[in-house]
Design a protein around this motif. Structure first.
Motif, PDB file in Angstrom:
ATOM      1  N   THR A   1      72.102  70.148 -61.882  1.00  0.00           N
ATOM      2  CA  THR A   1      73.637  70.481 -62.179  1.00  0.00           C
ATOM      3  C   THR A   1      74.268  70.349 -60.939  1.00  0.00           C
ATOM      4  OG1 THR A   1      73.231  71.816 -64.337  1.00  0.00           O
ATOM      5  CG2 THR A   1      75.188  72.146 -63.053  1.00  0.00           C
ATOM      6  N   PRO A   2      74.132  71.068 -59.770  1.00  0.00           N
ATOM      7  CA  PRO A   2      74.810  70.812 -58.537  1.00  0.00           C
ATOM      8  C   PRO A   2      74.944  69.581 -57.958  1.00  0.00           C
ATOM      9  CG  PRO A   2      72.936  72.072 -57.964  1.00  0.00           C
ATOM     10  CD  PRO A   2      72.830  71.917 -59.578  1.00  0.00           C
ATOM     11  N   ILE A   3      73.892  68.389 -58.474  1.00  0.00           N
ATOM     12  CA  ILE A   3      73.976  67.276 -58.025  1.00  0.00           C
ATOM     13  C   ILE A   3      74.911  66.407 -58.961  1.00  0.00           C
ATOM     14  CG2 ILE A   3      72.476  65.107 -57.622  1.00  0.00           C
ATOM     15  CD1 ILE A   3      70.519  67.027 -56.787  1.00  0.00           C
ATOM     16  N   ALA A   4      74.800  66.714 -60.093  1.00  0.00           N
ATOM     17  CA  ALA A   4      75.550  66.166 -61.297  1.00  0.00           C
ATOM     18  C   ALA A   4      77.129  66.429 -61.170  1.00  0.00           C
ATOM     19  CB  ALA A   4      74.985  66.539 -62.674  1.00  0.00           C
ATOM     20  N   LYS A   5      77.326  67.431 -60.552  1.00  0.00           N
ATOM     21  CA  LYS A   5      78.753  67.850 -60.396  1.00  0.00           C
ATOM     22  C   LYS A   5      79.439  67.158 -59.085  1.00  0.00           C
ATOM     23  CE  LYS A   5      82.697  70.011 -58.810  1.00  0.00           C
ATOM     24  NZ  LYS A   5      83.216  70.000 -57.343  1.00  0.00           N
ATOM     25  N   SER A   6      78.701  67.267 -58.214  1.00  0.00           N
ATOM     26  CA  SER A   6      78.875  66.815 -56.727  1.00  0.00           C
ATOM     27  C   SER A   6      78.906  65.512 -56.326  1.00  0.00           C
ATOM     28  CB  SER A   6      78.427  67.786 -55.648  1.00  0.00           C
ATOM     29  OG  SER A   6      76.952  67.585 -55.607  1.00  0.00           O
ATOM     30  N   TRP A   7      77.592  64.495 -56.660  1.00  0.00           N
ATOM     31  CA  TRP A   7      77.365  63.257 -56.250  1.00  0.00           C
ATOM     32  C   TRP A   7      78.433  62.517 -56.637  1.00  0.00           C
ATOM     33  CZ3 TRP A   7      76.746  58.397 -57.353  1.00  0.00           C
ATOM     34  CH2 TRP A   7      76.265  57.446 -56.174  1.00  0.00           C
ATOM     35  N   PRO A   8      78.796  62.439 -58.303  1.00  0.00           N
ATOM     36  CA  PRO A   8      79.968  61.636 -58.585  1.00  0.00           C
ATOM     37  C   PRO A   8      81.126  61.862 -57.883  1.00  0.00           C
ATOM     38  CG  PRO A   8      78.721  62.405 -60.433  1.00  0.00           C
ATOM     39  CD  PRO A   8      78.230  63.195 -59.174  1.00  0.00           C
ATOM     40  N   SER A   9      81.422  63.279 -57.769  1.00  0.00           N
ATOM     41  CA  SER A   9      82.716  63.459 -57.101  1.00  0.00           C
ATOM     42  C   SER A   9      82.872  63.145 -55.759  1.00  0.00           C
ATOM     43  CB  SER A   9      82.871  65.179 -56.950  1.00  0.00           C
ATOM     44  OG  SER A   9      82.516  65.611 -58.454  1.00  0.00           O
ATOM     45  N   GLU A  10      81.857  62.741 -54.965  1.00  0.00           N
ATOM     46  CA  GLU A  10      81.972  62.405 -53.683  1.00  0.00           C
ATOM     47  C   GLU A  10      81.821  60.652 -53.691  1.00  0.00           C
ATOM     48  OE1 GLU A  10      79.886  62.633 -49.192  1.00  0.00           O
ATOM     49  OE2 GLU A  10      78.913  63.601 -50.713  1.00  0.00           O
ATOM     50  N   TRP A  11      80.809  60.276 -54.325  1.00  0.00           N
ATOM     51  CA  TRP A  11      80.771  58.705 -54.167  1.00  0.00           C
ATOM     52  C   TRP A  11      81.513  57.818 -55.353  1.00  0.00           C
ATOM     53  CZ3 TRP A  11      78.633  57.450 -49.772  1.00  0.00           C
ATOM     54  CH2 TRP A  11      77.876  58.161 -49.222  1.00  0.00           C
ATOM     55  N   CYS A  12      81.960  58.592 -56.421  1.00  0.00           N
ATOM     56  CA  CYS A  12      82.857  57.779 -56.867  1.00  0.00           C
ATOM     57  C   CYS A  12      84.371  57.671 -56.644  1.00  0.00           C
ATOM     58  CB  CYS A  12      82.743  58.284 -58.701  1.00  0.00           C
ATOM     59  SG  CYS A  12      81.239  57.839 -59.583  1.00  0.00           S
ATOM     60  N   LEU A  13      84.339  58.817 -55.789  1.00  0.00           N
ATOM     61  CA  LEU A  13      85.555  58.768 -55.107  1.00  0.00           C
ATOM     62  C   LEU A  13      85.771  57.614 -54.042  1.00  0.00           C
ATOM     63  CD1 LEU A  13      88.307  60.185 -53.964  1.00  0.00           C
ATOM     64  CD2 LEU A  13      87.091  61.667 -52.613  1.00  0.00           C
ATOM     65  N   GLU A  14      84.517  57.583 -53.343  1.00  0.00           N
ATOM     66  CA  GLU A  14      84.490  56.415 -52.277  1.00  0.00           C
ATOM     67  C   GLU A  14      84.465  55.201 -53.336  1.00  0.00           C
ATOM     68  OE1 GLU A  14      83.535  54.092 -48.835  1.00  0.00           O
ATOM     69  OE2 GLU A  14      84.264  56.017 -49.399  1.00  0.00           O
ATOM     70  N   ALA A  15      83.949  55.069 -54.512  1.00  0.00           N
ATOM     71  CA  ALA A  15      84.186  53.662 -54.882  1.00  0.00           C
ATOM     72  C   ALA A  15      85.724  53.595 -55.333  1.00  0.00           C
ATOM     73  CB  ALA A  15      83.472  54.050 -56.400  1.00  0.00           C
ATOM     74  N   ASN A  16      86.395  54.556 -55.717  1.00  0.00           N
ATOM     75  CA  ASN A  16      87.789  54.325 -55.623  1.00  0.00           C
ATOM     76  C   ASN A  16      88.522  53.767 -54.633  1.00  0.00           C
ATOM     77  OD1 ASN A  16      87.944  57.294 -57.950  1.00  0.00           O
ATOM     78  ND2 ASN A  16      88.147  55.102 -58.679  1.00  0.00           N
ATOM     79  N   SER A  17      88.224  54.351 -53.352  1.00  0.00           N
ATOM     80  CA  SER A  17      88.692  53.932 -52.035  1.00  0.00           C
ATOM     81  C   SER A  17      88.249  52.481 -51.848  1.00  0.00           C
ATOM     82  CB  SER A  17      88.050  54.926 -51.018  1.00  0.00           C
ATOM     83  OG  SER A  17      88.511  54.456 -49.750  1.00  0.00           O
ATOM     84  N   LEU A  18      87.068  51.972 -52.170  1.00  0.00           N
ATOM     85  CA  LEU A  18      86.883  50.611 -51.997  1.00  0.00           C
ATOM     86  C   LEU A  18      87.589  49.841 -53.058  1.00  0.00           C
ATOM     87  CD1 LEU A  18      82.842  51.073 -51.800  1.00  0.00           C
ATOM     88  CD2 LEU A  18      84.444  50.294 -50.059  1.00  0.00           C
ATOM     89  N   ALA A  19      87.789  50.513 -54.335  1.00  0.00           N
ATOM     90  CA  ALA A  19      88.897  49.542 -55.133  1.00  0.00           C
ATOM     91  C   ALA A  19      90.166  49.244 -54.495  1.00  0.00           C
ATOM     92  CB  ALA A  19      88.903  50.382 -56.639  1.00  0.00           C
ATOM     93  N   ILE A  20      90.671  50.117 -53.713  1.00  0.00           N
ATOM     94  CA  ILE A  20      91.779  50.323 -53.249  1.00  0.00           C
ATOM     95  C   ILE A  20      91.678  48.977 -52.045  1.00  0.00           C
ATOM     96  CG2 ILE A  20      93.636  51.239 -51.460  1.00  0.00           C
ATOM     97  CD1 ILE A  20      93.160  53.980 -53.046  1.00  0.00           C
ATOM     98  N   GLN A  21      90.559  49.036 -51.231  1.00  0.00           N
ATOM     99  CA  GLN A  21      90.454  48.043 -50.444  1.00  0.00           C
ATOM    100  C   GLN A  21      90.156  46.702 -50.880  1.00  0.00           C
ATOM    101  OE1 GLN A  21      90.329  49.288 -47.167  1.00  0.00           O
ATOM    102  NE2 GLN A  21      89.975  47.362 -46.360  1.00  0.00           N
ATOM    103  N   VAL A  22      89.780  46.454 -52.045  1.00  0.00           N
ATOM    104  CA  VAL A  22      89.592  45.158 -52.688  1.00  0.00           C
ATOM    105  C   VAL A  22      91.095  44.798 -53.061  1.00  0.00           C
ATOM    106  CG1 VAL A  22      88.825  44.194 -54.636  1.00  0.00           C
ATOM    107  CG2 VAL A  22      87.176  45.418 -53.385  1.00  0.00           C
ATOM    108  N   HIS A  23      91.653  45.594 -53.356  1.00  0.00           N
ATOM    109  CA  HIS A  23      93.359  45.162 -53.757  1.00  0.00           C
ATOM    110  C   HIS A  23      93.937  44.834 -52.544  1.00  0.00           C
ATOM    111  CE1 HIS A  23      92.479  46.783 -57.765  1.00  0.00           C
ATOM    112  NE2 HIS A  23      93.569  46.023 -58.184  1.00  0.00           N
ATOM    113  N   GLY A  24      93.503  45.238 -51.323  1.00  0.00           N
ATOM    114  CA  GLY A  24      94.351  45.081 -49.994  1.00  0.00           C
ATOM    115  C   GLY A  24      95.683  45.808 -50.029  1.00  0.00           C
TER     116      GLY A  24
END
Length: 604
Positions: free
Chosen positions: A409-432
């Motif tokens: 449970t602590p991993i299921a809450k926290s891992w997506p919160s950190e690394w899918c946020l990083e995915a969103n940051s990369l999505a911004i980067q792809v858009h320039g």
């Protein structure tokens, strides 16, 4: 692969969700009914949520001092969601429920989180009602929970206070017995609440005719003082409008007052409130204080509330996952469409530019997003499958599922919160440069997702929970069970030559995780063991996600060629680019590095 195709693969090819239909509770269901539920939710999300995601971000809830105004789109989305029956999806037929497996319910709700996480889709209302079904009296269940499952009333959880966020031991809201006869109220022992609650999502709105607040408060001792620490906390039902024992509204407003709205960087479509209990704006039944009813036993409030908190943590993990998925899909589409630059081997400057997706570094960013978001979705559905096993499996399987879920449970809450946020940051980067503008949705996805590292227990709280409690409870039984499950996947993967390299690297990582856990606790002193909890959480999360990808890859053999190739590429990426990060994280854990603990305030 579309999100729906990935969901179907995970549900049917990987988790074998259809096998649940052999159990009495789910015997009326099959793949056809599961697909109908997914189709309905996908349609509602597409029609009632996605078109208004930007609207609710720009037109925040407004409070004029008397009432909160939400966009009409939010009212229509709530009506469509409640009308779908999803609030009661997992409940008994007798309650108007569908008796759906939680695995299917979680998958169906994923569409709403992706379409617009900011439009309330009932996350807290369902959790509130489920808590009452577990800890409330039969009448409390009938009056409050059943109305919530119908969508007639909404629910909240009121934990934090202006001076006490994660530190619930410092809760100062008081609950005083409501005079003579209060102990014999049919709805439960009746109290009056006095205090303030902060960061209450959906704490005030007019989507429903009533709001059921679940409030943590302390009952003063004989000396009139509050019991210090968490052992003094009790749990109370405090409705916005007073209710009669027959479940009808009394017509009287309870003394729960909206003091103001919090204006957040994301999740702007959901009201976030500061609530005052017993401030005197209303005098229900002619006395000061907000009328509330005790749930469970005095002093056991936090234990009851964990039922809702753990459910909410998994839901927040799913929300973070789907925001990552939304950003991934948006940046993938952009990278296929946007022409920029030329191949490195192309020397002719007059040649036409190629699509962004032709560049290796753009592929790296897209692969990372795919690995993070699709891997996180696998983890969330795996946890949902454990919930079904816990509730409907054999006694032995149920006990194992409950133990494994405690650790995950602590991993299921926290891992997506950190690394899918990083995915969103990369999505911004792809858009320039376009990524930072409101012409594209990816900047909103990042803002919405940034809240999830704080929502329902901060990253640091989850890390303390994992290393300080979950992996050492019952003599480390939970961590041993996790290692056993991972090793079963490793053994299966070793039978497939294409996966052997990844199986061996994961085996080494699991070994390092176990050794670091023992080393962290070698002195037996919490101050030593818990000085580096966040690196431990990150390492454990990466090990679990590497396991998810390897296990999914073991099931990919029957998939269409492109899907199989995509799964193997994501597995390869995660094991070669991400899993090596585990080593440095665990080094400071195993050595009990003390720099963070020893750092003095005046040195900053």
């Amino acid at each position: 692969m579309t999100m729906r195709a990935w969901l179907d693969f995970l549900l049917y090819d990987w988790l074998k969700a259809e096998q649940l239909c052999s159990r009495p509770r789910f015997e009326d269901h099959g793949r056809e009914t599961f697909s109908q539920v997914l189709d309905t939710c996908e349609r509602i999300a597409r029609e009632k949520y996605a078109p208004f995601n930007r609207l609710v971000d720009t037109q925040e809830p407004h409070f004029d001092g008397e009432r909160v105004t939400l966009p009409q789109a939010t009212h229509e989305a709530w009506a469509a969601y409640a009308g779908s029956g999803m609030l009661a999806a997992a409940q008994d037929y007798e309650l108007g429920g569908m008796q759906l497996p939680y695995t299917v319910e979680a998958a169906a709700n994923a569409f709403f989180a992706k379409a617009s996480v900011s439009i309330n889709a009932g996350l807290l209302t369902v959790g509130n009602a489920n808590l009452l079904m577990a800890h409330g009296t039969p009448l409390q269940q009938q009056v409050f929970a059943h109305r919530e499952f119908k969508g007639e009333w909404a629910g909240t959880m009121c934990l934090s206070e202006p001076q006490a966020g994660s530190g619930l031991a410092d809760v100062a809201t008081r609950a005083v017995p409501d005079g003579e006869g209060s102990a014999d109220d049919p709805l439960g022992p009746r109290y009056r609440l006095f205090g303030n609650k902060m960061w209450i999502s959906a704490g005030e709105h007019e989507l429903t005719e009533n709001i059921v607040h679940l409030v943590l408060a302390k009952i003063p001792g004989p000396d009139g003082k509050l019991v210090p620490g968490t052992r003094g906390i009790s749990l109370f039902i405090c409705p916005k409008h007073l209710v009669r024992p027959d479940g009808q509204l009394s017509g009287e407003r309870n003394d729960v007052a909206l003091a103001g709205l919090n204006h957040k960087c994301g999740w702007r479509g959901t009201t976030n409130t500061l609530l005052n209990f017993g401030e005197g704006r209303w005098q229900p039944q002619g006395a000061p204080g907000a009328v509330a009813y005790l749930v469970g036993q005095p002093g056991q409030g936090l234990a009851c509330m964990f039922h809702m908190m753990n459910e909410a943590r998994i839901a927040i993990g799913m929300a973070a996952t789907m925001l990552g998925m939304a950003g991934y899909e948006a940046s993938l589409a952009y990278a296929k469409d946007r022409k920029q630059g030329r191949a490195l081997s192309q020397k002719d400057p007059s040649s036409p530019p190629v699509a962004l997706i032709e560049h290796a570094d753009v592929k790296r960013m897209l692969l990372a997003q795919k690995a993070y978001s699709e891997g996180a979705l696998a983890l969330m559905l795996y946890c949902a499958r454990l919930v079904d096993e816990q509730h409907t499996g054999t006694p032995e399987a149920a006990a194992e599922a409950a133990l494994l879920l405690e650790v995950l449970t602590p991993i299921a809450k926290s891992w997506p919160s950190e690394w899918c946020l990083e995915a969103n940051s990369l999505a911004i980067q792809v858009h320039g440069g376009y990524g930072y503008t409101r012409d594209f949705p990816v900047e909103q996805y990042w803002r919405d997702n940034r809240l999830n590292m704080i929502h329902e227990g901060t990253h640091g709280i989850q890390a303390l929970d994992l290393l300080g409690r979950k992996v050492v409870m019952q003599g480390g039984a939970g961590l041993k069970l996790l290692a056993t499950r991972i090793n079963q996947t490793i053994e299966a993967a070793l039978q497939q030559p294409a996966l052997a390299l990844y199986a061996n690297s994961l085996a080494q990582a699991v070994q390092r995780l176990g050794a670091a856990t023992k080393a962290a606790w070698a002195t037996g002193q919490p101050e030593d063991a818990l000085a580096n909890t966040t690196p431990y959480l990150q390492a454990a999360g990466h090990v679990v996600l590497a396991w998810m990808w390897l296990d999914v890859a073991c099931s990919a053999g029957q998939a269409p060629a492109d899907r199989q190739a995509g799964i193997l590429a994501a597995t390869r990426y995660f094991h070669l680019y991400e899993l090596p990060k585990v080593g440095p994280w665990l080094e400071v854990v195993a050595s009990r590095e003390a720099v963070c603990r020893d750092m003095q305030p005046e040195w900053f």
